[in-house]
Design a protein around this motif. Sequence first.
Motif, PDB file in Angstrom:
ATOM      1  N   MET A 104       0.854  -1.192   0.000  1.00 43.94           N
ATOM      2  CA  MET A 104       0.000   0.000   0.000  1.00 43.94           C
ATOM      3  C   MET A 104       0.885   1.236   0.000  1.00 43.94           C
ATOM      4  SD  MET A 104      -3.057   1.335   0.045  1.00 43.94           S
ATOM      5  CE  MET A 104      -4.164   0.032   0.608  1.00 43.94           C
ATOM      6  N   ARG A 105       0.713   2.118  -0.997  1.00 42.58           N
ATOM      7  CA  ARG A 105       1.508   3.331  -1.081  1.00 42.58           C
ATOM      8  C   ARG A 105       1.033   4.355  -0.051  1.00 42.58           C
ATOM      9  NH1 ARG A 105       3.992   4.461  -6.261  1.00 42.58           N
ATOM     10  NH2 ARG A 105       3.308   6.630  -6.084  1.00 42.58           N
ATOM     11  N   ASP A 106       1.977   5.162   0.425  1.00 43.38           N
ATOM     12  CA  ASP A 106       1.614   6.243   1.346  1.00 43.38           C
ATOM     13  C   ASP A 106       0.809   7.297   0.598  1.00 43.38           C
ATOM     14  OD1 ASP A 106       2.903   5.082   3.479  1.00 43.38           O
ATOM     15  OD2 ASP A 106       4.780   6.169   3.152  1.00 43.38           O
ATOM     16  N   ASP A 122       1.430   8.854  -3.146  1.00 41.39           N
ATOM     17  CA  ASP A 122       0.254   9.420  -3.800  1.00 41.39           C
ATOM     18  C   ASP A 122      -0.108  10.736  -3.123  1.00 41.39           C
ATOM     19  OD1 ASP A 122       0.203   7.189  -5.379  1.00 41.39           O
ATOM     20  OD2 ASP A 122      -1.514   6.253  -4.376  1.00 41.39           O
TER      21      ASP A 122
END
Length: 548
Positions: free
Chosen positions: A1-3, A176
Amino acid sequence: MRDVIEFDVVIVGSGPAGLATACRLMQLASNADKELSVCVVEKGSEVGAHILSGAVIETRALDELFPDWQAMGAPLNTAVTEDEIYLLNSAQEARKIPGFLVPKTMHNDGNYIVSLGNLCRWLGEQAEALGVSIFPGFTAAEVLFYDDGCVKGVATGDMGIDADGKRGPNFTEGIDLYGKYTVFAEGCRGHLGKQLIDQFQLDANADNQHYGLGFKELWDINPELSKPGLVIHGSGWPLDYDSSGGFFLYHLENNQAVVGLIVDLNYRNPWLSPFDEFQRLKHHPVLSQYLVGGKRVSYGARAITKGGLNSLPGMVFPGGVLVGCNAGTLNFSKIKGTHTAMKSGMIAAEAMAEVLLNNPSETRELVDYTSKLKASWLYDELYRSRNFGAALHKFGTLAGGAFNWVDQNLFAGKIPITLHDRQPDHACLKPAVECEKLQYPKPDNRLSFDKLSSVFLSNTNHAENQPCHLQLADPAIPLGSNFSLYAEPAQRFCPAGVYEIIEEANSPVFQINAQNCIHCKTCDIKDPAQNITWVTPEGSGGPNYPNM
């Protein structure tokens, strides 16, 4: 999961347009005693690292943004004191154009000669003092969308991806950035702006955009030859009837001068090398008289968006707005784009602030931006210059110049005619067999130089072993149709020696030296097959321009 980090406004690019947007937003929030969260993401190693312009600037937008800019220490130190314009007839001859024969828009009374990179560094300081978060060294690699197609923000590029696309030992995942609005201020031929124009068909009612390739060198010159405030412009030699453009030489403070050439990218001869035309130009006495005995200290090149009002796309779409040269707000009749870029960003800031500070739940498309733009001096200025470039393209330097004199001096830009130039620049090349094969003299290393030593002075660097950011839709085209029809012009139109045809095992190979790329975007514009797409390399890559 991207920050994920959320802001009210995300701005892509820390040029004049992006920073003016950020500063104006924070000023408006402060005036309303409210808060806004604004971030600027910048692919260069620092604010100003990728900024390249002549530059003579008009202060109209800066006067509005920071009325006391002089007391605040803005780096505008050299006022224009003298204007000269020449038509170069040959390698030795020139004709000085009397001031009364010059279109009014090209006079520079009240303007300043500046380093636009340093001005942006100063604007960045003002933005941070106002509370803007600036993230240099991060590329906006992808536009993020909601399910309904509204822009959600941007994704910054991953770091540490190997050339084969795998994660290397120093891999760092991107972030993001979500915004209620996202402002795309990437400059000419912005990677994401290009996608958005296509996706939302923003140019459906506009003429094809037009571009020039601008070169610039910074020189330390003999103090006895220095004339701070002298501005020289001109056209003619070494360009011919199949190519057009113009040159400049500006005298700065500290015994420095900048010299450059803009080559319109609608040129027809595929053998033409814009870089070598620039090197030839510096030997003309009009320019060499100031450069002889001096030392070249920096070099750069950048494409310029110059289609003007007729080529201006729609600038708003759900969740975002294009500003500055990403849309094409440069005023070609003045050879200036800084004040117009800043104003376009300031108008965007005012439209966004009205929603964010009063009706934050209603953010979607900036419906008021277009009306605010059309009511501004920016639109009036672009309207008055709408014919300038098309006249030069259609009629040539002399006849086009005469038309522009009549339009600007007698009709104040409101002649009841609108000229159009709808042929895209990449479609203008003639087959190589129909054109003269141009031969260029070897550089003398005093006034003229080769590409590799020039790139060295741009301080260009890219992380090694990363994926190539110059993408070919069809790898067969360079040695196929481009070579057979046009002798593969990428070898010559690139100002940094990125593209070469070399021999390996008695067979030609199309080689891309992506490490040399100075992010000018010319290949994305001029390739006749539209086969090359420039995408963002790893953050901090590219040139690091000092004082440019």
